[in-house]
Design a protein around this motif. Sequence first.
Motif, PDB file in Angstrom:
ATOM      1  N   ALA A 145       0.759  -1.297  -0.064  1.00  0.00           N
ATOM      2  CA  ALA A 145      -0.102   0.063  -0.015  1.00  0.00           C
ATOM      3  C   ALA A 145       0.865   1.323   0.092  1.00  0.00           C
ATOM      4  CB  ALA A 145      -0.782  -0.108   1.126  1.00  0.00           C
ATOM      5  N   ALA A 146       0.400   2.395  -0.804  1.00  0.00           N
ATOM      6  CA  ALA A 146       1.414   3.444  -0.942  1.00  0.00           C
ATOM      7  C   ALA A 146       0.620   4.698  -0.328  1.00  0.00           C
ATOM      8  CB  ALA A 146       1.684   3.553  -2.670  1.00  0.00           C
ATOM      9  N   ALA A 147       1.555   5.627   0.174  1.00  0.00           N
ATOM     10  CA  ALA A 147       1.189   6.750   0.813  1.00  0.00           C
ATOM     11  C   ALA A 147       0.508   7.574  -0.167  1.00  0.00           C
ATOM     12  CB  ALA A 147       2.442   7.508   1.424  1.00  0.00           C
ATOM     13  N   THR A 148      -0.451   8.327   0.171  1.00  0.00           N
ATOM     14  CA  THR A 148      -1.281   9.274  -0.543  1.00  0.00           C
ATOM     15  C   THR A 148      -1.601  10.738  -0.038  1.00  0.00           C
ATOM     16  OG1 THR A 148      -3.374   9.407  -2.218  1.00  0.00           O
ATOM     17  CG2 THR A 148      -3.531   8.537   0.310  1.00  0.00           C
ATOM     18  N   SER A 149      -1.843  11.437  -0.826  1.00  0.00           N
ATOM     19  CA  SER A 149      -2.423  12.883  -0.410  1.00  0.00           C
ATOM     20  C   SER A 149      -3.708  12.919  -0.867  1.00  0.00           C
ATOM     21  CB  SER A 149      -1.464  14.247  -1.030  1.00  0.00           C
ATOM     22  OG  SER A 149      -1.547  13.855  -2.507  1.00  0.00           O
ATOM     23  N   LEU A 150      -4.393  12.039  -1.557  1.00  0.00           N
ATOM     24  CA  LEU A 150      -5.625  11.971  -2.130  1.00  0.00           C
ATOM     25  C   LEU A 150      -6.842  12.027  -1.214  1.00  0.00           C
ATOM     26  CD1 LEU A 150      -5.416   9.683  -5.417  1.00  0.00           C
ATOM     27  CD2 LEU A 150      -5.133  12.087  -4.902  1.00  0.00           C
ATOM     28  N   HIS A 151      -6.593  11.787   0.141  1.00  0.00           N
ATOM     29  CA  HIS A 151      -7.420  11.820   1.127  1.00  0.00           C
ATOM     30  C   HIS A 151      -7.094  13.143   2.225  1.00  0.00           C
ATOM     31  CE1 HIS A 151      -8.280   7.438   0.644  1.00  0.00           C
ATOM     32  NE2 HIS A 151      -9.091   8.083  -0.189  1.00  0.00           N
ATOM     33  N   GLY A 152      -6.389  14.266   1.419  1.00  0.00           N
ATOM     34  CA  GLY A 152      -6.243  15.334   2.316  1.00  0.00           C
ATOM     35  C   GLY A 152      -4.744  15.482   2.821  1.00  0.00           C
ATOM     36  N   ILE A 153      -4.306  16.849   3.097  1.00  0.00           N
ATOM     37  CA  ILE A 153      -3.084  17.072   3.786  1.00  0.00           C
ATOM     38  C   ILE A 153      -3.249  17.751   5.127  1.00  0.00           C
ATOM     39  CG2 ILE A 153      -1.016  18.276   3.872  1.00  0.00           C
ATOM     40  CD1 ILE A 153      -0.733  15.353   2.133  1.00  0.00           C
ATOM     41  N   GLU A 154      -3.113  17.206   6.252  1.00  0.00           N
ATOM     42  CA  GLU A 154      -3.471  17.900   7.260  1.00  0.00           C
ATOM     43  C   GLU A 154      -2.445  18.137   7.907  1.00  0.00           C
ATOM     44  OE1 GLU A 154      -6.425  18.553   7.499  1.00  0.00           O
ATOM     45  OE2 GLU A 154      -7.280  17.176   6.066  1.00  0.00           O
ATOM     46  N   ILE A 155      -2.008  19.558   8.740  1.00  0.00           N
ATOM     47  CA  ILE A 155      -0.843  19.689   9.413  1.00  0.00           C
ATOM     48  C   ILE A 155      -1.066  20.273  10.761  1.00  0.00           C
ATOM     49  CG2 ILE A 155       0.478  20.062   7.187  1.00  0.00           C
ATOM     50  CD1 ILE A 155       0.331  23.060   7.749  1.00  0.00           C
ATOM     51  N   VAL A 156      -0.161  20.277  11.536  1.00  0.00           N
ATOM     52  CA  VAL A 156      -0.388  20.668  13.135  1.00  0.00           C
ATOM     53  C   VAL A 156       0.953  21.455  13.597  1.00  0.00           C
ATOM     54  CG1 VAL A 156      -2.017  18.977  13.560  1.00  0.00           C
ATOM     55  CG2 VAL A 156       0.373  18.638  14.249  1.00  0.00           C
ATOM     56  N   ALA A 176       5.760  23.465  11.896  1.00  0.00           N
ATOM     57  CA  ALA A 176       4.298  22.746  11.282  1.00  0.00           C
ATOM     58  C   ALA A 176       4.842  21.314  10.671  1.00  0.00           C
ATOM     59  CB  ALA A 176       3.600  23.560  10.146  1.00  0.00           C
ATOM     60  N   VAL A 177       4.050  20.142  11.206  1.00  0.00           N
ATOM     61  CA  VAL A 177       4.673  18.866  10.757  1.00  0.00           C
ATOM     62  C   VAL A 177       3.148  18.414  10.539  1.00  0.00           C
ATOM     63  CG1 VAL A 177       6.347  18.701  12.451  1.00  0.00           C
ATOM     64  CG2 VAL A 177       4.164  18.017  13.061  1.00  0.00           C
ATOM     65  N   PHE A 178       3.461  17.315   9.719  1.00  0.00           N
ATOM     66  CA  PHE A 178       2.389  16.303   9.431  1.00  0.00           C
ATOM     67  C   PHE A 178       1.545  15.923  10.544  1.00  0.00           C
ATOM     68  CE2 PHE A 178       4.978  15.771   5.499  1.00  0.00           C
ATOM     69  CZ  PHE A 178       3.958  16.617   4.550  1.00  0.00           C
ATOM     70  N   MET A 179       0.009  15.887  10.444  1.00  0.00           N
ATOM     71  CA  MET A 179      -0.633  15.434  11.572  1.00  0.00           C
ATOM     72  C   MET A 179      -0.480  13.862  11.779  1.00  0.00           C
ATOM     73  SD  MET A 179      -4.970  15.579  12.099  1.00  0.00           S
ATOM     74  CE  MET A 179      -4.960  17.085  11.997  1.00  0.00           C
ATOM     75  N   ASP A 180      -0.332  13.492  12.863  1.00  0.00           N
ATOM     76  CA  ASP A 180      -0.552  11.923  13.259  1.00  0.00           C
ATOM     77  C   ASP A 180      -1.505  11.153  12.301  1.00  0.00           C
ATOM     78  OD1 ASP A 180       1.693  12.147  14.897  1.00  0.00           O
ATOM     79  OD2 ASP A 180       0.432  12.052  16.595  1.00  0.00           O
ATOM     80  N   ILE A 210      10.550   6.305  -1.325  1.00  0.00           N
ATOM     81  CA  ILE A 210      10.857   7.485  -2.387  1.00  0.00           C
ATOM     82  C   ILE A 210      11.090   8.777  -1.741  1.00  0.00           C
ATOM     83  CG2 ILE A 210      10.269   8.514  -4.478  1.00  0.00           C
ATOM     84  CD1 ILE A 210       8.388   6.474  -5.272  1.00  0.00           C
ATOM     85  N   ASP A 211      12.198   8.760  -0.958  1.00  0.00           N
ATOM     86  CA  ASP A 211      12.501   9.855  -0.031  1.00  0.00           C
ATOM     87  C   ASP A 211      12.606  11.115  -0.644  1.00  0.00           C
ATOM     88  OD1 ASP A 211      14.801   9.834  -1.151  1.00  0.00           O
ATOM     89  OD2 ASP A 211      16.139   8.870   0.461  1.00  0.00           O
ATOM     90  N   THR A 212      12.453  11.662  -1.891  1.00  0.00           N
ATOM     91  CA  THR A 212      12.316  12.759  -2.592  1.00  0.00           C
ATOM     92  C   THR A 212      10.949  13.220  -2.888  1.00  0.00           C
ATOM     93  OG1 THR A 212      12.545  11.699  -4.630  1.00  0.00           O
ATOM     94  CG2 THR A 212      14.629  12.292  -3.909  1.00  0.00           C
ATOM     95  N   ASN A 213      10.322  12.657  -2.234  1.00  0.00           N
ATOM     96  CA  ASN A 213       8.616  12.915  -2.529  1.00  0.00           C
ATOM     97  C   ASN A 213       8.524  13.740  -1.197  1.00  0.00           C
ATOM     98  OD1 ASN A 213       5.544  12.816  -1.975  1.00  0.00           O
ATOM     99  ND2 ASN A 213       5.913  11.752  -3.862  1.00  0.00           N
ATOM    100  N   SER A 214       8.105  15.203  -1.481  1.00  0.00           N
ATOM    101  CA  SER A 214       8.049  16.140  -0.549  1.00  0.00           C
ATOM    102  C   SER A 214       6.615  16.085   0.224  1.00  0.00           C
ATOM    103  CB  SER A 214       8.101  17.411  -1.067  1.00  0.00           C
ATOM    104  OG  SER A 214       7.304  17.720  -1.885  1.00  0.00           O
ATOM    105  N   GLY A 215       5.768  15.358  -0.379  1.00  0.00           N
ATOM    106  CA  GLY A 215       4.079  15.582   0.341  1.00  0.00           C
ATOM    107  C   GLY A 215       3.100  14.972  -0.690  1.00  0.00           C
ATOM    108  N   PRO A 216       3.167  15.101  -1.944  1.00  0.00           N
ATOM    109  CA  PRO A 216       2.185  14.597  -2.862  1.00  0.00           C
ATOM    110  C   PRO A 216       1.664  13.202  -2.931  1.00  0.00           C
ATOM    111  CG  PRO A 216       3.489  16.459  -3.952  1.00  0.00           C
ATOM    112  CD  PRO A 216       4.264  16.110  -2.517  1.00  0.00           C
ATOM    113  N   GLY A 217       2.746  12.465  -2.343  1.00  0.00           N
ATOM    114  CA  GLY A 217       2.597  11.041  -2.478  1.00  0.00           C
ATOM    115  C   GLY A 217       2.815  10.328  -3.807  1.00  0.00           C
TER     116      GLY A 217
END
Length: 659
Positions: A145-156, A176-180, A210-217
């Motif tokens: 299973a692969a990480a995604t931003s298709l269910h939103g990006i939440e930060i805290v 700011a960091v990505f939400m748990d 893919i450690d160059t991926n900054s957040g889009p997934g």
Amino acid sequence: MSGVRGSFLRSHGDNLLRAIATSSGILALALSAGLFLGGVAKAQETRIIYPGSMAVTGFPGTTIPDFDQGLPPGVDPVDETFIDTSRASLRVFNVSNLGGPASGQLVNTPPPFEVTAGQIGEVFGLAYDDGVRDGVPSSVPDLYAAATSLHGIEIVTPDADNDGRPERQRRGAAGAVFMDGQFGTENGGGPGTIWKIDGITGAVSKFADIDTNSGPGIGNLAFDPTHREFFASDLDTGLIHRIDIEGNLIDSFDHGVAGRPAHGLAPVADDGAVMDIQAAAFDSENPETWGYTQDARRVRAVAYHGGRLYYSVGEKAEIWSVGTASDGSFAGDPRWELTVKADQDYAVTDIAFDNKGFMYLAQRGPVENRFDYSRFASSGKGELIRYWREDPDDPATESAWVEAPQEYAVGFPQRNRQSAGGVDLQYRYDAEGNLDTSVCTDTVINTGDKLRDNPELAERLGAGGPLAVHGVQLTPSALVKPANVPPFGSWFVDFDGYFEDPGVQGHVGDVRVWRPCEGRAGYYEEIPGGGYLPPFYPPDFPPPGNTPPCVDVEDVHYYCTPRGLRAELTLHDHAGLGGDSIKAQSRTPGVGVTTPMSHVPGKPYTVDITGHNPGDTVDVGLCFYRKSDQDKGGYYPCCKMTLPLRTPAVECEAPRRDR
């Protein structure tokens, strides 16, 4: 689907499914050297994945920590609402028994196996491997299973008001960091992580990054069983990464630079944009600030078929493919296949193929991210369609695929276009909704929103369960529109078991079925309950002796078509099987072999070959059978042989097709 309450019931070891059994356990295939009665391997005592197991991804839901203690006056509850890390973002369902004939009803399945957002974060794309463990074939694959931003990006940001909760942020902010629960950071995950779920134990581990991926997934995943490698589309850079079976990144293919020129389009290099959640320009409700690569090079869906990797590009979706060489590397022969014809220019986020040559495409609406978690994609206009190759190819059309696809009715709302972007093929179901693993790719499975919500049909639908179903639809593949409108010929499964959320959109993700026969009619397929998986043959095959083949080739003629090299075969039926159809499979790594969907009586059989070097000898596995036997379902007689074809030293893949 979303809730501020307890978790969905999880399955435990004593509730795990048991192997699907058959009454006979005999694989009845007529081989080129007689009959072989395959032994049945002992099934695993415990496992989470069986033939027909259906994995589904989705948004896990939300929670307000310490809600029972109340909130201070004037505090907006939405500001204190977080991803529920205790609930599942991936579930594996047992859909072996749907409880009766299809009538548009909700199916109550046994409790699914679950992987929580706390373990892996939010995921979309899925893939199974081939079930080979320590070099030995088994009937139990692992799931990825692969990480995604298709269910939103939440930060805290850190807790500033001493209420024990971090502070939700709409815009980028220092610290700011990505939400748990966003990317499984608690287990070392990130936006480029691919997770591995052991098919026997259910243990979760990080497979690749893919450690160059900054957040889009990652857009989606595909597995190549020939070379035992994976492909992952990177929404940050637009690259398609090739990953070996151990999780090591090998190389990548750049469609924007290397693919587009093959169709006369200008190359488009990545603009270097990244997601920076600490910069003021980042807006959690505006995906344009999330660092996606440009639309013209944004690869989403990937699927391996016939020696080629098929992939989708852009919102006005195009389908392309690129071959794989004998060592598994990209062959450098990108080919435009078609431009998707649909009412809306929505992205194709999943691709699947059946054993008859149909290509299935699932659309997903544009990415959104409401701060109240209600909407992650525009819903109600996404289509599920299928294409097939022109046969013979029409030289007046640009594509080798038919111009107008067939469409399926997805969900009960008006226009029946509730696709959430996931599609796969399942075995056949009998009239009572029981899974028949002897017949492959006979059922289309797709994800969708608000699948049973139609006020005009509420009374009739109410007899089949709740209306607010966000999950999966199962439909016999023959029921294309106008059949099954509205889709009372389908079954439905809800993703998370909550039915008080009719307004949410985009909360369901991808779907993938473990279907080990892969539609190879007549080849050694797994006997339900255990057995051998293709392409791994039983011991003592072929049988000893010099028994002549039951079919041989009297004559071969080659000629070029717009899609590549075609071989015309004249067959001689030694055994008197009375065959009228063939299936073909490449036995040469990196070479694609396909056969047309139909055969004209009295004419030679045709085999299309791609990805080879002119003059090479290509080994083609042939299955010669009667279509009437296949149509009865189950295992059927098939005369089998491997045919070495010495291809002519002529380059057929003409540039005019821009394939």
